[in-house]
Design a protein around this motif. Structure first.
Motif, PDB file in Angstrom:
ATOM      1  N   ASN A 118      40.520  43.115  39.920  1.00  0.00           N
ATOM      2  CA  ASN A 118      39.274  42.185  39.572  1.00  0.00           C
ATOM      3  C   ASN A 118      38.012  42.375  40.580  1.00  0.00           C
ATOM      4  O   ASN A 118      38.244  42.665  41.786  1.00  0.00           O
ATOM      5  N   ALA A 119      36.874  42.063  40.103  1.00  0.00           N
ATOM      6  CA  ALA A 119      35.789  42.053  40.673  1.00  0.00           C
ATOM      7  C   ALA A 119      35.805  40.847  41.850  1.00  0.00           C
ATOM      8  O   ALA A 119      36.376  39.674  41.374  1.00  0.00           O
ATOM      9  N   PRO A 120      35.428  41.045  43.058  1.00  0.00           N
ATOM     10  CA  PRO A 120      35.398  39.915  43.762  1.00  0.00           C
ATOM     11  C   PRO A 120      34.635  38.618  43.562  1.00  0.00           C
ATOM     12  O   PRO A 120      35.140  37.378  43.827  1.00  0.00           O
ATOM     13  N   THR A 121      33.778  38.825  42.650  1.00  0.00           N
ATOM     14  CA  THR A 121      32.747  37.596  42.388  1.00  0.00           C
ATOM     15  C   THR A 121      33.291  37.044  40.922  1.00  0.00           C
ATOM     16  O   THR A 121      32.884  36.024  40.724  1.00  0.00           O
ATOM     17  N   GLY A 122      34.327  37.620  40.330  1.00  0.00           N
ATOM     18  CA  GLY A 122      34.662  37.132  39.085  1.00  0.00           C
ATOM     19  C   GLY A 122      33.716  37.573  37.826  1.00  0.00           C
ATOM     20  O   GLY A 122      33.984  37.285  36.999  1.00  0.00           O
ATOM     21  N   ARG A 139      37.967  44.804  29.008  1.00  0.00           N
ATOM     22  CA  ARG A 139      38.016  43.664  29.682  1.00  0.00           C
ATOM     23  C   ARG A 139      37.019  42.581  29.444  1.00  0.00           C
ATOM     24  O   ARG A 139      35.996  42.838  29.183  1.00  0.00           O
ATOM     25  N   GLN A 140      37.400  41.243  29.501  1.00  0.00           N
ATOM     26  CA  GLN A 140      36.606  40.139  29.021  1.00  0.00           C
ATOM     27  C   GLN A 140      35.344  40.067  30.022  1.00  0.00           C
ATOM     28  O   GLN A 140      34.178  39.482  29.428  1.00  0.00           O
ATOM     29  N   HIS A 141      35.513  40.241  31.189  1.00  0.00           N
ATOM     30  CA  HIS A 141      34.417  40.001  32.003  1.00  0.00           C
ATOM     31  C   HIS A 141      33.144  41.250  32.372  1.00  0.00           C
ATOM     32  O   HIS A 141      32.515  41.056  32.994  1.00  0.00           O
ATOM     33  N   GLY A 142      33.596  42.067  31.565  1.00  0.00           N
ATOM     34  CA  GLY A 142      32.717  43.028  31.398  1.00  0.00           C
ATOM     35  C   GLY A 142      32.796  44.302  32.313  1.00  0.00           C
ATOM     36  O   GLY A 142      33.857  44.005  33.228  1.00  0.00           O
ATOM     37  N   LEU A 143      32.072  45.307  32.593  1.00  0.00           N
ATOM     38  CA  LEU A 143      32.214  46.633  33.441  1.00  0.00           C
ATOM     39  C   LEU A 143      30.712  47.140  33.561  1.00  0.00           C
ATOM     40  O   LEU A 143      29.942  47.038  32.523  1.00  0.00           O
ATOM     41  N   ARG A 144      30.576  47.404  34.754  1.00  0.00           N
ATOM     42  CA  ARG A 144      29.511  48.105  35.058  1.00  0.00           C
ATOM     43  C   ARG A 144      29.729  49.563  35.756  1.00  0.00           C
ATOM     44  O   ARG A 144      30.618  49.402  36.585  1.00  0.00           O
ATOM     45  N   THR A 195      26.684  49.493  45.183  1.00  0.00           N
ATOM     46  CA  THR A 195      28.021  49.055  46.032  1.00  0.00           C
ATOM     47  C   THR A 195      29.223  48.827  45.076  1.00  0.00           C
ATOM     48  O   THR A 195      29.615  47.818  44.571  1.00  0.00           O
ATOM     49  N   PRO A 196      30.108  49.843  44.763  1.00  0.00           N
ATOM     50  CA  PRO A 196      31.088  49.403  43.509  1.00  0.00           C
ATOM     51  C   PRO A 196      32.281  48.839  44.185  1.00  0.00           C
ATOM     52  O   PRO A 196      32.745  48.857  45.331  1.00  0.00           O
ATOM     53  N   ASP A 197      33.070  48.263  43.236  1.00  0.00           N
ATOM     54  CA  ASP A 197      34.280  47.580  43.550  1.00  0.00           C
ATOM     55  C   ASP A 197      35.324  48.640  43.568  1.00  0.00           C
ATOM     56  O   ASP A 197      36.278  48.571  44.336  1.00  0.00           O
ATOM     57  N   LEU A 198      35.204  49.829  42.764  1.00  0.00           N
ATOM     58  CA  LEU A 198      36.333  50.827  42.562  1.00  0.00           C
ATOM     59  C   LEU A 198      35.581  51.923  42.441  1.00  0.00           C
ATOM     60  O   LEU A 198      34.297  52.091  41.900  1.00  0.00           O
ATOM     61  N   ILE A 199      36.010  53.161  43.040  1.00  0.00           N
ATOM     62  CA  ILE A 199      35.591  54.615  42.847  1.00  0.00           C
ATOM     63  C   ILE A 199      36.463  55.312  42.380  1.00  0.00           C
ATOM     64  O   ILE A 199      37.577  55.445  43.044  1.00  0.00           O
TER      65      ILE A 199
END
Length: 215
Positions: free
Chosen positions: A7-11, A40-45, A105-109
């Protein structure tokens, strides 16, 4: 086996850097993961970065990037470094990757795995952890003639639908590769089935995570 919820740290939307040496690397290795995350429901960048490729191949990759990340906030970046010669332009590879790190600054690479037999993949894998030190870095695998498949330690299970959609989209977006003797659904689904067996799923994509700190 330990399960970890990504999950993204910020939600909010999860941010992902997908980086490859050549058009089709990212989709072959992590296309199912991207398709799953995009749903996923929170979206993706997504920041999508390729370091080599002819104009024709980059046109394919540009369409594929959008097709494999439906609905995502997508930024695609293409470079024309010499294919098969990335070790010879190591400084340029490092500057490109560090430039991405300065602006994103990605959450995942998602990038090539250490130890990949292809010199271009291996060069990117060497530079990535020098530019990104506080992100989850998953090294992906690309099947090839060299027979260099790693022993992965991280898995992303795929539904039947996602696995088959991945294989179909690879054929749709990369017609220039249809003549390759290794190209095709049998290869992509066969590897995904094997990785699924390893994590008790029907299909999966597998990665190598060298270092992970749990906080």
């Amino acid at each position: 086996m330990i399960s970890w919820q990504l999950n993204a740290p910020t939600g909010g939307p999860l941010s992902v850097l997908a980086i490859g040496a050549h058009p089709d690397d990212i989709e072959i290795a992590a296309g199912g993961t991207l398709l799953s995350l995009a749903g996923r429901q929170h979206g993706l960048r997504v920041r999508y970065v390729l370091l080599t490729g002819t104009p024709e191949r980059q046109r394919e990759a540009r369409a594929a990037a959008r097709g494999f990340t439906p609905g995502a906030d997508l930024e695609a970046e293409f470079h024309d470094l010499p294919e098969g010669r990335l070790p010879a332009v190591w400084a340029q590879v490092k500057e490109i990757i560090e430039g991405v790190a300065r602006s994103f600054t990605p959450d995942l690479i998602l990038g090539p795995a250490p130890g990949d037999a292809h010199q271009d993949h291996r060069t990117i894998a060497e530079v990535l952890p020098t530019a990104f030190r506080d992100q989850v870095l998953l090294g992906y695998e690309v099947p090839k003639w060299d027979g260099d498949m790693p022993r992965p330690n991280t898995y992303f299970p795929l539904t039947d639908e996602i696995a088959r959609t991945k294989a179909e989209l690879l054929d749709e977006y990369y017609p220039s590769q249809h003549k390759r003797d290794w190209w095709g659904a049998e290869t992509f689904l066969g590897l995904a089935r094997l990785r699924g067996v390893e994590c008790r799923a029907r299909y999966a994509e597998a990665f190598t995570c060298t270092k992970l700190v749990i906080s």
